[in-house]
Design an enzyme around this catalytic site. Structure first.
Site, PDB file in Angstrom:
ATOM      1  N   HIS A   1      14.403  16.796  37.709  1.00  0.00           N
ATOM      2  CA  HIS A   1      15.501  17.448  36.998  1.00  0.00           C
ATOM      3  C   HIS A   1      14.989  18.250  35.795  1.00  0.00           C
ATOM      4  O   HIS A   1      13.875  18.041  35.315  1.00  0.00           O
ATOM      5  CB  HIS A   1      16.508  16.404  36.515  1.00  0.00           C
ATOM      6  CG  HIS A   1      15.894  15.404  35.580  1.00  0.00           C
ATOM      7  ND1 HIS A   1      15.660  15.661  34.241  1.00  0.00           N
ATOM      8  CD2 HIS A   1      15.440  14.148  35.797  1.00  0.00           C
ATOM      9  CE1 HIS A   1      15.101  14.612  33.677  1.00  0.00           C
ATOM     10  NE2 HIS A   1      14.949  13.671  34.605  1.00  0.00           N
TER      11      HIS A   1
ATOM     12  N   HIS B   1      13.636  12.271  39.666  1.00  0.00           N
ATOM     13  CA  HIS B   1      13.196  11.944  38.310  1.00  0.00           C
ATOM     14  C   HIS B   1      11.684  11.746  38.292  1.00  0.00           C
ATOM     15  O   HIS B   1      11.062  11.544  39.334  1.00  0.00           O
ATOM     16  CB  HIS B   1      13.900  10.667  37.841  1.00  0.00           C
ATOM     17  CG  HIS B   1      15.376  10.728  38.017  1.00  0.00           C
ATOM     18  ND1 HIS B   1      16.210  11.246  37.054  1.00  0.00           N
ATOM     19  CD2 HIS B   1      16.174  10.379  39.063  1.00  0.00           C
ATOM     20  CE1 HIS B   1      17.456  11.199  37.493  1.00  0.00           C
ATOM     21  NE2 HIS B   1      17.461  10.682  38.704  1.00  0.00           N
TER      22      HIS B   1
END
Length: 179
Positions: free
Chosen positions: A8, A144
């Site tokens: 992200h 992530h």
């Protein structure tokens, strides 16, 4: 089949070097720009068929920027959530014991979080299912930093030292060929 993996965009925690696992926050303004730039890059590739994303806000916000630009669908998978860092959550990345705990595979992070073995189990099972269910598509996984590190181990052998030093930039992009 190709699997693309990205982390992200930047959050305020990332910018401040604060450990960010289960805290569900949005991207900061830099992260929004990174997501838009990644969306342009992916649009130019014109080779991704579907996005599979962590359900966490920062990953979904990144996924949405890409989906909107590229006309792609987003599927969420709980198994792509970030590592639960337990008592380390919200503390400095330089907190005593954090780096060491990351490579103790059978030890829960921060006493109450997930061990690396638990994280690897859920991420590997997600990857097994993605490869099985989408073998005819090229997939972008939006997740992530901790999850990206485990994805790297799925496709490439890593020593403990290389694992502890491996890092994925916000909105970095890696491609893995499953053939």
């Amino acid at each position: 089949m190709k699997i693309y993996s990205t982390r992200h965009g930047q959050t305020s925690y990332n910018r401040q070097e604060i450990i960010l696992g289960t805290t569900d926050i949005l991207l900061d303004s830099t992260g929004e720009k990174q997501a838009e730039e990644l969306a342009k890059r992916i649009n130019d590739l014109n080779s991704i068929d579907i996005i599979i994303s962590s359900p966490m806000k920062r990953a979904l916000q990144t996924s949405k920027a890409i989906a909107d630009k590229c006309g792609l669908d987003i599927i969420t998978d709980e198994r792509l959530r970030e590592w639960d860092y337990g008592e380390y959550e919200g503390k400095s990345r330089f907190t005593e014991g954090f780096a060491e705990n990351k490579v103790n595979f059978g030890v829960r992070m921060g006493k109450s979080g997930e061990s690396l073995l638990q994280l690897a189990h859920r991420v590997y099972s997600a990857l097994d299912d993605i490869i099985k269910n989408y073998s005819d598509k090229n997939v972008l996984i939006v997740s992530h930093g901790g999850v990206c590190r485990v994805i790297e181990t799925y496709f490439n052998d890593m020593t403990t030292e290389s694992f502890s030093n491996w890092f994925m930039d916000n909105c970095g992009l890696i491609v893995y060929n499953t053939d």
